[in-house]
Design an enzyme around this catalytic site. Structure first.
Site, PDB file in Angstrom:
ATOM      1  CG  HIS A 240      -9.831 -39.321   7.199  1.00  0.00           C
ATOM      2  ND1 HIS A 240     -10.037 -38.683   5.994  1.00  0.00           N
ATOM      3  CD2 HIS A 240      -9.771 -38.344   8.130  1.00  0.00           C
ATOM      4  CE1 HIS A 240     -10.098 -37.378   6.209  1.00  0.00           C
ATOM      5  NE2 HIS A 240      -9.942 -37.146   7.494  1.00  0.00           N
ATOM      6  CB  CYS A 278     -13.477 -36.257   7.942  1.00  0.00           C
ATOM      7  SG  CYS A 278     -12.688 -34.694   7.458  1.00  0.00           S
ATOM      8  CG  HIS A 305     -11.296 -35.345  11.488  1.00  0.00           C
ATOM      9  ND1 HIS A 305     -10.448 -35.695  10.464  1.00  0.00           N
ATOM     10  CD2 HIS A 305     -10.758 -35.867  12.617  1.00  0.00           C
ATOM     11  CE1 HIS A 305      -9.450 -36.418  10.953  1.00  0.00           C
ATOM     12  NE2 HIS A 305      -9.618 -36.540  12.247  1.00  0.00           N
ATOM     13  CG  ASP A 348      -9.237 -31.677   9.932  1.00  0.00           C
ATOM     14  OD1 ASP A 348      -8.019 -31.505  10.051  1.00  0.00           O
ATOM     15  OD2 ASP A 348      -9.742 -32.500   9.160  1.00  0.00           O
ATOM     16  CG  HIS A 349      -7.755 -29.007   7.296  1.00  0.00           C
ATOM     17  ND1 HIS A 349      -8.135 -29.470   6.079  1.00  0.00           N
ATOM     18  CD2 HIS A 349      -6.878 -29.904   7.782  1.00  0.00           C
ATOM     19  CE1 HIS A 349      -7.521 -30.628   5.845  1.00  0.00           C
ATOM     20  NE2 HIS A 349      -6.745 -30.904   6.884  1.00  0.00           N
ATOM     21  CE1 TYR A 365      -4.398 -31.227  11.567  1.00  0.00           C
ATOM     22  CE2 TYR A 365      -3.307 -31.198   9.428  1.00  0.00           C
ATOM     23  CZ  TYR A 365      -4.262 -31.714  10.275  1.00  0.00           C
ATOM     24  OH  TYR A 365      -5.106 -32.705   9.839  1.00  0.00           O
TER      25      TYR A 365
HETATM   26  C1  DNO Z   1      -5.342 -34.150   6.670  1.00  0.00           C
HETATM   27  C2  DNO Z   1      -5.869 -35.296   7.411  1.00  0.00           C
HETATM   28  C3  DNO Z   1      -5.623 -36.636   6.757  1.00  0.00           C
HETATM   29  C4  DNO Z   1      -5.927 -37.742   7.750  1.00  0.00           C
HETATM   30  C5  DNO Z   1      -5.618 -39.119   7.250  1.00  0.00           C
HETATM   31  C6  DNO Z   1      -6.106 -40.169   8.208  1.00  0.00           C
HETATM   32  O1  DNO Z   1      -5.273 -33.080   7.152  1.00  0.00           O
HETATM   33  O2  DNO Z   1      -7.217 -35.140   7.693  1.00  0.00           O
HETATM   34  O3  DNO Z   1      -4.311 -36.713   6.360  1.00  0.00           O
HETATM   35  O4  DNO Z   1      -5.167 -37.579   8.880  1.00  0.00           O
HETATM   36  O5  DNO Z   1      -6.182 -39.347   6.005  1.00  0.00           O
HETATM   37  O6  DNO Z   1      -5.456 -41.376   7.952  1.00  0.00           O
END
Ligand code: DNO
Length: 393
Positions: A240, A278, A305, A348-349, A365
Site C-alpha cells: 500500500h 490506492c 483502492h 475507500d474512506h 469506514y
Molecule cells: C486506511 C488504510 C490503510 C491500509 C494499510 C494497508 O484506511 O487504507 O490503513 O489498510 O496501510 O496495509
C-alpha cells in the site's frame, strides 16, 4: 473490476447479508484478533473464508497481513518474524486466498488530524491539517530536530496555534493521529493503551539512524524472503502506498512517488511483488499524476483502492467526493476496466453521513458513506463499460 468491501470481521456492525444486498462480490478482511508477528493458523483462515462463502461472497483480499516493526527496522529477530510471515502466507495460499495487501510505513500508518470535518452538505469527512500535524510533532511529541522539517512560516503558524489551542483539542489531536486511526488496522498503538505519546516516542526511537536507503534495503530483504512462497501459491503481495506520500516525523517512507514504486517493483522483479493502487493516498501528494501512475503500474497492481482527495499548496488535504478531486477516478477506472477487468477493487474512506453518526464505525469506514461512494463508483464503471462496448475507448 471485482466489487469488494472492507469488513472488519464478525465484530463489525455491518452484516455480510447487507453487503451482499448492495452488490458486493468479495470481502476484504484480516484476522484482526491475531497480534502482529504471530502466525495466522490455517483453521482460522478457513473458518473466516467459509463464513464469508456462506454469505454468498468470497474472501478476495487480505488487508492486511501486517509486516512487524522488527522487519521494517531490521531487528535482530527479524528472521523469526519473516518465517512467521511465510507460514501465514502458506496457510493463506493453501486456503485459496491469493491477494495479500500490506504496507511498509514505519511506526505510523495513515495520518489524519481531523476525523469529523463538517462538509457544506451536512456530512463529515477526514482532513489533514499540516499546521496541526506540525503542532503535534513540535509541541506534543517534542521530537528532537522537528523544527527543521517545517518552514519558518509554518513554525510561526504553529506558535499562533499554541496561543489558542485548548487542552481538549490537544488530547483529541493525539487520539486522532496515533490512536483512533491506528488501532483498528492492527497498528502499533491500540485504543486503551496508557500514555500513547510515550509509547509512540519509544517506537520512533527504533528508527534512529534508519534512513530511506536502510528502509529500502530492509524492504528488499523482506521481499526476497517472502516472494518465493507467494510465487509457489500464486499469491499477489501488494504494498500500500504511504499515506500521505511524504516523509513524516523524521521517519523514512519509501512508497511515495513514481521513482519509489519503480524501485520497489524492480528490487525483486516478480509479479508476486505487486502494488495496491490506492488512488487516494497517491493523490494527496501534489507530485503524483494518478492516472499516469495507474497506466504505468496496471500490470503489477493486484488490488485497487478507489478514493480521491483535494490537496493544497499549504500541505493540507481532504477526502474529495469519489467523482471529483485529484484521484481522477473515472480515468483510473477506464485504465483498470480495460487492462485488469478481474482485479479486486474497494471504495475507500466514505463520508460520515447523518445516519452514520454515533454508529461506532472505524474512521473512514462508515456504512452509508461507503455505500454512497460505491454507488458513484458503479455508475462510473457502467459508463466505462458502455464506452468499451461501443469501442469508444
Ligand atoms: C486506511 C488504510 C490503510 C491500509 C494499510 C494497508 O484506511 O487504507 O490503513 O489498510 O496501510 O496495509
Amino acid at each position: 473490476m471485482e466489487l469488494t468491501w472492507r469488513w472488519f470481521g464478525p465484530k463489525d456492525r455491518i452484516r455480510l447479508d447487507e453487503l451482499k444486498s448492495i452488490g458486493v462480490e468479495g470481502i476484504v478482511t484480516a484476522l484482526h484478533g491475531i497480534a502482529n508477528g504471530e502466525v495466522w493458523p490455517e483453521q482460522e483462515i478457513v473458518r473466516m473464508r467459509d463464513h464469508i462463502a456462506e454469505a454468498g461472497m468470497r474472501w478476495s483480499v487480505v488487508e492486511s497481513l501486517p509486516v512487524s516493526e522488527g522487519i521494517k527496522w531490521g531487528a535482530p529477530d527479524r528472521d523469526r518474524l519473516l518465517e512467521n510471515y511465510r507460514i501465514s502466507l502458506e496457510n493463506l495460499g493453501r486456503a485459496g486466498i491469493h491477494t495479500v495487501c500490506y504496507n511498509f510505513m514505519p511506526v505510523i500508518d495513515w495520518i489524519r488530524t481531523d476525523l469529523s470535518r463538517p462538509t457544506p452538505e451536512g456530512n463529515y469527512t477526514l482532513y489533514f491539517d499540516k499546521i496541526r500535524f506540525a503542532y503535534f510533532d513540535c509541541r506534543i511529541l517534542k521530537r528532537e530536530g522537528a523544527q527543521k522539517d517545517y518552514s519558518p512560516e509554518e513554525l510561526a503558524r504553529v506558535e499562533k496555534l499554541a496561543e489558542t489551542i485548548t487542552e481538549q483539542e490537544k488530547n483529541q489531536l493525539v487520539d486522532t493521529i496515533i490512536v483512533k486511526t491506528q488501532g483498528f488496522i492492527n497498528g502499533n498503538i491500540r485504543e486503551g493503551d496508557r500514555n500513547p505519546v510515550s509509547l509512540f516516542r519509544q517506537l520512533l526511537a527504533r528508527y534512529e539512524g534508519i534512513d530511506r536507503d536502510r528502509l529500502r534495503a530492509n524492504f528488499k530483504y523482506f521481499m526476497e524472503a517472502v516472494a518465493p512462497v507467494a510465487e509457489k501459491y500464486g499469491i499477489g503481495l501488494c504494498i500500500h502506498p504511504d499515506d500521505p506520500p511524504c516523509q513524516v516525523l523524521g521517519l523514512p517512507r519509501i512508497v511515495t512517488c513514481q521513482d519509489d514504486i519503480d524501485w520497489l517493483l524492480k528490487a525483486v522483479d516478480t509479479p508476486a511483488n505487486g502494488l495496491t493502487f490506492c488512488a487516494g493516498s497517491l493523490s494527496s501528494g501534489l507530485h503524483n499524476d494518478v492516472p499516469a501512475l495507474a497506466e504505468r503500474y496496471a500490470d503489477r497492481t493486484h488490488f485497487v483502492h478507489l478514493r480521491s482527495t483535494d490537496a493544497f499548496e499549504n500541505g493540507d488535504f481532504v477526502e474529495a467526493p469519489h467523482t471529483q478531486g485529484r484521484g481522477r477516478l473515472i480515468d483510473v477506472i477506464r485504465i483498470f476496466e480495460k487492462r485488469r477487468p478481474q482485479v479486486p477493487m474497494r471504495v475507500d474512506h466514505g463520508l460520515l453521513m447523518p445516519d452514520d453518526v454515533g454508529k461506532g464505525d472505524n474512521p473512514g469506514y462508515s456504512f452509508l458513506g461507503r455505500m454512497y461512494a460505491l454507488g458513484e463508483v458503479r455508475g462510473m464503471m457502467a459508463v466505462v463499460r458502455e464506452e468499451m462496448e461501443n469501442n469508444r475507448i
